[in-house]
Design an enzyme around this catalytic site. Sequence first.
Site, mmCIF file in Angstrom:
data_model
loop_
_atom_site.group_PDB
_atom_site.id
_atom_site.type_symbol
_atom_site.label_atom_id
_atom_site.label_comp_id
_atom_site.label_asym_id
_atom_site.label_seq_id
_atom_site.Cartn_x
_atom_site.Cartn_y
_atom_site.Cartn_z
ATOM 1 N N ASP A 149 -13.541 -4.841 -1.914
ATOM 2 C CA ASP A 149 -13.497 -4.338 -0.213
ATOM 3 C C ASP A 149 -14.962 -4.961 0.290
ATOM 4 O OD1 ASP A 149 -10.895 -4.017 -0.801
ATOM 5 O OD2 ASP A 149 -11.379 -1.628 -0.573
ATOM 6 N N ASP B 134 0.931 -1.127 0.213
ATOM 7 C CA ASP B 134 -0.106 0.038 -0.197
ATOM 8 C C ASP B 134 0.846 1.214 -0.112
ATOM 9 O OD1 ASP B 134 -2.339 -1.429 0.165
ATOM 10 O OD2 ASP B 134 -2.509 -1.418 2.274
#
Length: 261
Positions: free
Chosen positions: A138, A19
């Site tokens: 997600d 990330d």
Amino acid sequence: MSVNNLKSDLVPRIIPCLDVAAGRVVKGTNFKQLIDMGDPVELALKYEQQGADELVFLDIKASVDNQPSALAMVRDVAMNLSIPFAVGGGIKTMEDVHRFFQAGADKVTLNTMAVSQPDLINQIASQYGSQSIVVAIDVNREAEGELAIYTHGGSQKSALNYHQWIREVVDRGAGEILLTAMHKDGTGSGFDCELLADLGADYPIQVIASGGAKGPEDFYDAIRAGADAVLAAGIFHRDEYTVSDIKNHLVNNNISMRTTT
């Protein structure tokens, strides 16, 4: 007997996730409380040396303003890396997609834009092939048990039905689904194997499990539940385990792995 992907002869993949925010690799819990973990190119090379099959870079604070820095990072990674890698974050148009592929990415990952402009999935699959497009989903188990889909880095709840969206992503030509269980992310409580088993090992496209890894046994459980690939971040960034550690555990438990030896 080895546990292999039933729909192909591909062996399961181990994928470190990086990330990225403002050009640095970060890690949080439940998508929050971000901590600096290092330089993306240095970490990418480290994971390649450890035997990673692929890498995923997600610019979690992406915007049009910082796309030039993201493209520069992709170029740096592509110049130094020999394993495939996917890039996501801030991709809004086919022009963005072209730029990231030209910079050296092997795949692009869509999340928010897949939801808001789902035809973009079709366009990428049509122009670059299904293998080039990963749709990141997600999903969060809400207090009442509902499976809710979130966008914008996990900050906005979507009205989409989880099961319908999964099917639509397949129909539109995505090559893979990166399925992140938000309620597991960064908790070290293991992957959501119930979600994975619900899709099953014979799902028509590849499914990457994400969210919750604590140790090698979690990877084993996810693959047994039907994951084609398993993605993790924190346990690798914090040097709790190497990719080799995970692969050795899996091989020792009769799961075929692509190894560097």
